[in-house]
Design a protein around this motif. Structure first.
Motif, PDB file in Angstrom:
ATOM      1  N   MET A  39       0.840  -1.194   0.000  1.00 47.67           N
ATOM      2  CA  MET A  39       0.000   0.000   0.000  1.00 47.67           C
ATOM      3  C   MET A  39       0.879   1.249   0.000  1.00 47.67           C
ATOM      4  O   MET A  39       1.852   1.335   0.757  1.00 47.67           O
ATOM      5  N   SER A  40       0.563   2.220  -0.852  1.00 49.02           N
ATOM      6  CA  SER A  40       1.349   3.449  -0.963  1.00 49.02           C
ATOM      7  C   SER A  40       0.533   4.633  -0.461  1.00 49.02           C
ATOM      8  O   SER A  40      -0.605   4.837  -0.875  1.00 49.02           O
ATOM      9  N   LEU A  41       1.129   5.408   0.454  1.00 49.93           N
ATOM     10  CA  LEU A  41       0.463   6.565   1.040  1.00 49.93           C
ATOM     11  C   LEU A  41       1.144   7.851   0.593  1.00 49.93           C
ATOM     12  O   LEU A  41       2.361   7.879   0.402  1.00 49.93           O
ATOM     13  N   THR A  42       0.353   8.888   0.443  1.00 50.51           N
ATOM     14  CA  THR A  42       0.907  10.219   0.205  1.00 50.51           C
ATOM     15  C   THR A  42       0.390  11.144   1.300  1.00 50.51           C
ATOM     16  O   THR A  42      -0.254  10.697   2.253  1.00 50.51           O
ATOM     17  N   TRP A  43       0.667  12.437   1.187  1.00 46.89           N
ATOM     18  CA  TRP A  43       0.261  13.378   2.226  1.00 46.89           C
ATOM     19  C   TRP A  43      -1.262  13.395   2.393  1.00 46.89           C
ATOM     20  O   TRP A  43      -2.000  13.203   1.428  1.00 46.89           O
ATOM     21  N   THR A  44      -1.730  13.662   3.609  1.00 49.24           N
ATOM     22  CA  THR A  44      -3.156  13.892   3.813  1.00 49.24           C
ATOM     23  C   THR A  44      -3.530  15.233   3.186  1.00 49.24           C
ATOM     24  O   THR A  44      -2.655  16.047   2.861  1.00 49.24           O
ATOM     25  N   ASP A  45      -4.808  15.479   3.036  1.00 49.61           N
ATOM     26  CA  ASP A  45      -5.255  16.756   2.466  1.00 49.61           C
ATOM     27  C   ASP A  45      -4.777  17.934   3.316  1.00 49.61           C
ATOM     28  O   ASP A  45      -4.374  18.973   2.785  1.00 49.61           O
ATOM     29  N   ILE A  46      -4.826  17.785   4.635  1.00 47.64           N
ATOM     30  CA  ILE A  46      -4.383  18.862   5.526  1.00 47.64           C
ATOM     31  C   ILE A  46      -2.880  19.091   5.388  1.00 47.64           C
ATOM     32  O   ILE A  46      -2.409  20.234   5.333  1.00 47.64           O
ATOM     33  N   GLN A  47      -2.122  17.999   5.315  1.00 48.65           N
ATOM     34  CA  GLN A  47      -0.671  18.127   5.156  1.00 48.65           C
ATOM     35  C   GLN A  47      -0.321  18.781   3.820  1.00 48.65           C
ATOM     36  O   GLN A  47       0.536  19.664   3.742  1.00 48.65           O
ATOM     37  N   ARG A  48      -0.999  18.352   2.774  1.00 47.10           N
ATOM     38  CA  ARG A  48      -0.720  18.911   1.452  1.00 47.10           C
ATOM     39  C   ARG A  48      -1.069  20.406   1.402  1.00 47.10           C
ATOM     40  O   ARG A  48      -0.333  21.207   0.825  1.00 47.10           O
ATOM     41  N   LYS A  49      -2.179  20.786   2.023  1.00 50.36           N
ATOM     42  CA  LYS A  49      -2.556  22.199   2.069  1.00 50.36           C
ATOM     43  C   LYS A  49      -1.497  23.015   2.792  1.00 50.36           C
ATOM     44  O   LYS A  49      -1.129  24.113   2.353  1.00 50.36           O
ATOM     45  N   ARG A  50      -0.989  22.480   3.904  1.00 53.47           N
ATOM     46  CA  ARG A  50       0.036  23.195   4.668  1.00 53.47           C
ATOM     47  C   ARG A  50       1.332  23.330   3.856  1.00 53.47           C
ATOM     48  O   ARG A  50       1.948  24.399   3.844  1.00 53.47           O
ATOM     49  N   LEU A  51       1.719  22.288   3.161  1.00 54.04           N
ATOM     50  CA  LEU A  51       2.926  22.346   2.340  1.00 54.04           C
ATOM     51  C   LEU A  51       2.763  23.355   1.206  1.00 54.04           C
ATOM     52  O   LEU A  51       3.702  24.080   0.861  1.00 54.04           O
ATOM     53  N   THR A  52       1.554  23.415   0.638  1.00 57.39           N
ATOM     54  CA  THR A  52       1.285  24.393  -0.415  1.00 57.39           C
ATOM     55  C   THR A  52       1.388  25.807   0.131  1.00 57.39           C
ATOM     56  O   THR A  52       1.971  26.687  -0.503  1.00 57.39           O
ATOM     57  N   GLU A  53       0.840  26.037   1.319  1.00 62.48           N
ATOM     58  CA  GLU A  53       0.937  27.351   1.956  1.00 62.48           C
ATOM     59  C   GLU A  53       2.385  27.772   2.155  1.00 62.48           C
ATOM     60  O   GLU A  53       2.737  28.945   2.021  1.00 62.48           O
ATOM     61  N   LEU A  54       3.235  26.801   2.464  1.00 61.97           N
ATOM     62  CA  LEU A  54       4.635  27.082   2.753  1.00 61.97           C
ATOM     63  C   LEU A  54       5.503  27.084   1.498  1.00 61.97           C
ATOM     64  O   LEU A  54       6.721  27.148   1.574  1.00 61.97           O
ATOM     65  N   ASN A  55       4.863  27.033   0.327  1.00 62.70           N
ATOM     66  CA  ASN A  55       5.554  27.134  -0.964  1.00 62.70           C
ATOM     67  C   ASN A  55       6.427  25.925  -1.263  1.00 62.70           C
ATOM     68  O   ASN A  55       7.519  26.052  -1.866  1.00 62.70           O
ATOM     69  N   ALA A  56       5.982  24.751  -0.878  1.00 59.29           N
ATOM     70  CA  ALA A  56       6.708  23.529  -1.199  1.00 59.29           C
ATOM     71  C   ALA A  56       6.696  23.293  -2.701  1.00 59.29           C
ATOM     72  O   ALA A  56       5.750  23.659  -3.401  1.00 59.29           O
ATOM     73  N   THR A  57       7.740  22.667  -3.204  1.00 57.35           N
ATOM     74  CA  THR A  57       7.819  22.352  -4.626  1.00 57.35           C
ATOM     75  C   THR A  57       6.918  21.167  -4.939  1.00 57.35           C
ATOM     76  O   THR A  57       6.478  20.431  -4.042  1.00 57.35           O
ATOM     77  N   GLU A  58       6.670  20.964  -6.229  1.00 59.22           N
ATOM     78  CA  GLU A  58       5.851  19.816  -6.635  1.00 59.22           C
ATOM     79  C   GLU A  58       6.512  18.509  -6.222  1.00 59.22           C
ATOM     80  O   GLU A  58       5.837  17.548  -5.839  1.00 59.22           O
ATOM     81  N   MET A  59       7.824  18.445  -6.292  1.00 61.71           N
ATOM     82  CA  MET A  59       8.536  17.234  -5.886  1.00 61.71           C
ATOM     83  C   MET A  59       8.327  16.961  -4.397  1.00 61.71           C
ATOM     84  O   MET A  59       8.113  15.815  -3.986  1.00 61.71           O
ATOM     85  N   GLN A  60       8.373  18.029  -3.597  1.00 59.22           N
ATOM     86  CA  GLN A  60       8.162  17.861  -2.163  1.00 59.22           C
ATOM     87  C   GLN A  60       6.739  17.447  -1.841  1.00 59.22           C
ATOM     88  O   GLN A  60       6.495  16.774  -0.833  1.00 59.22           O
ATOM     89  N   LYS A  61       5.798  17.817  -2.703  1.00 57.05           N
ATOM     90  CA  LYS A  61       4.394  17.485  -2.450  1.00 57.05           C
ATOM     91  C   LYS A  61       3.983  16.143  -3.044  1.00 57.05           C
ATOM     92  O   LYS A  61       2.854  15.699  -2.842  1.00 57.05           O
ATOM     93  N   GLU A  62       4.876  15.484  -3.771  1.00 56.02           N
ATOM     94  CA  GLU A  62       4.519  14.227  -4.431  1.00 56.02           C
ATOM     95  C   GLU A  62       5.282  13.032  -3.874  1.00 56.02           C
ATOM     96  O   GLU A  62       5.582  12.095  -4.592  1.00 56.02           O
ATOM     97  N   ARG A  63       5.589  13.062  -2.600  1.00 58.10           N
ATOM     98  CA  ARG A  63       6.276  11.936  -1.976  1.00 58.10           C
ATOM     99  C   ARG A  63       5.287  10.834  -1.589  1.00 58.10           C
ATOM    100  O   ARG A  63       4.108  11.092  -1.342  1.00 58.10           O
ATOM    101  N   PHE A  64       5.810   9.592  -1.522  1.00 61.55           N
ATOM    102  CA  PHE A  64       4.969   8.447  -1.173  1.00 61.55           C
ATOM    103  C   PHE A  64       5.628   7.649  -0.052  1.00 61.55           C
ATOM    104  O   PHE A  64       6.864   7.606   0.059  1.00 61.55           O
ATOM    105  N   PHE A  65       4.778   7.007   0.760  1.00 64.03           N
ATOM    106  CA  PHE A  65       5.260   6.303   1.943  1.00 64.03           C
ATOM    107  C   PHE A  65       4.531   4.972   2.083  1.00 64.03           C
ATOM    108  O   PHE A  65       3.431   4.784   1.566  1.00 64.03           O
ATOM    109  N   SER A  66       5.176   4.072   2.854  1.00 63.85           N
ATOM    110  CA  SER A  66       4.581   2.747   3.057  1.00 63.85           C
ATOM    111  C   SER A  66       3.640   2.724   4.251  1.00 63.85           C
ATOM    112  O   SER A  66       2.624   2.018   4.241  1.00 63.85           O
ATOM    113  N   VAL A  67       3.984   3.518   5.285  1.00 64.26           N
ATOM    114  CA  VAL A  67       3.170   3.503   6.500  1.00 64.26           C
ATOM    115  C   VAL A  67       2.929   4.940   6.962  1.00 64.26           C
ATOM    116  O   VAL A  67       3.714   5.851   6.655  1.00 64.26           O
ATOM    117  N   GLU A  68       1.880   5.144   7.739  1.00 60.31           N
ATOM    118  CA  GLU A  68       1.499   6.475   8.207  1.00 60.31           C
ATOM    119  C   GLU A  68       2.574   7.096   9.087  1.00 60.31           C
ATOM    120  O   GLU A  68       2.811   8.308   9.029  1.00 60.31           O
TER     121      GLU A  68
END
Length: 278
Positions: free
Chosen positions: A1-30
């Motif tokens: 199973m592959s996880l990415t940022w939650t909606d809240i996390q992604r919104k916060r990263l967008t507010e902080l001007n994260a790059t697309e690469m920083q916003k497109e990371r994937f993880f195995s566990v929460e």
């Protein structure tokens, strides 16, 4: 199973001007995701604080204001005269741009009452002024304006309800030199903005018809047109001309590698590209 940022996390990263690469990371566990988010948020907050400190101790002015100063200097050095016109626009002037109740742009206009609105563009006022200046001054007549415009835009990363436009017009040049001159003026602006990498692309707009856009990757930074044009007759004018309009917030965003145009504009939430709730 592959996880990415939650909606809240992604919104916060967008507010902080994260790059697309920083916003497109994937993880195995929460757990891994949440730990990575804390580290990423801390890094972006630290970078933001450094930038705010630089604004306070060195720059003293946000990049949008610096860009405006640089553009005024570059254009006046190139023979242009700066003008300033009202933000409140008469409906009758907007209609001369063919923007009536049936026009695609009409629903994006901020109406103050049945006859007045906040200007969605600078062109109507520049047309109005040019009609007199062409009578009073020898050609070519070169003018420009930098000022706020207002549209009910979609809230994507490249749109704002209030944005800063530069619109420059040169009227009365040889008709055969219009394309070359348009390219020259685009170069003047892009050099002043510190964005040397761009391309000119022929396209069309809902107001001007055929246009020549100034593009950076897939972002439209400016749009140019030339006359004689079908709109000219509505103002009782004729003759060859070229003009370009630029969005200053987008120019700043591209120059500084920003990911969100809202961070570069006039805001209570951002200052010089930095989210203040850090």
């Amino acid at each position: 199973m592959s996880l990415t940022w939650t909606d809240i996390q992604r919104k916060r990263l967008t507010e902080l001007n994260a790059t697309e690469m920083q916003k497109e990371r994937f993880f195995s566990v929460e757990k891994d995701r949440d730990e990575a988010f804390k580290k990423q948020e801390l890094s972006l907050v630290s970078a933001g604080k450094q930038r705010l400190n630089q604004l306070r101790t060195e720059k003293k002015r946000p990049s949008l204001s610096v860009l405006e100063t640089n553009l005024v200097a570059a254009l006046t050095d190139s023979g242009f005269v700066q003008v300033t016109t009202p933000i409140i626009l008469a409906k009758s002037l907007l209609a001369k741009m063919t923007i009536d109740d049936e026009h695609a742009l009409f629903s994006q206009v901020f109406w103050l009452d049945s006859k007045k609105c906040l200007r969605p563009m600078l062109a109507p006022n520049l047309y109005y002024i040019l009609k007199d200046l062409l009578r009073l001054w020898e050609k070519p007549v070169r003018i420009f304006e930098i000022g706020s415009c207002f549209r009910k835009e979609s809230q994507g990363n490249n749109h704002l309800n209030e944005f800063t436009m530069l619109n420059l017009v040169e009227w009365g040049l040889p008709e055969e030199s219009r394309h070359e001159r348009l390219a020259e003026l685009a170069e003047v602006v892009m050099q002043a903005a510190g964005v040397p990498s761009y391309r000119l692309e022929q396209t069309s707009s809902v107001v001007y018809g055929d246009t020549i856009d100034v593009m950076y990757e897939d972002i439209e930074l400016g749009s140019g047109a030339m006359g004689p044009h079908f709109l000219d007759g509505k103002w009782g004018m004729s003759g060859p001309w070229v003009g370009i309009g630029f969005g200053l917030e987008r120019l700043v965003m591209v120059k500084e590698g920003g990911q969100n145009v809202r961070s570069t504009g006039k805001s209570l939430s951002y200052l010089d590209g930095v989210r203040l709730n850090i």
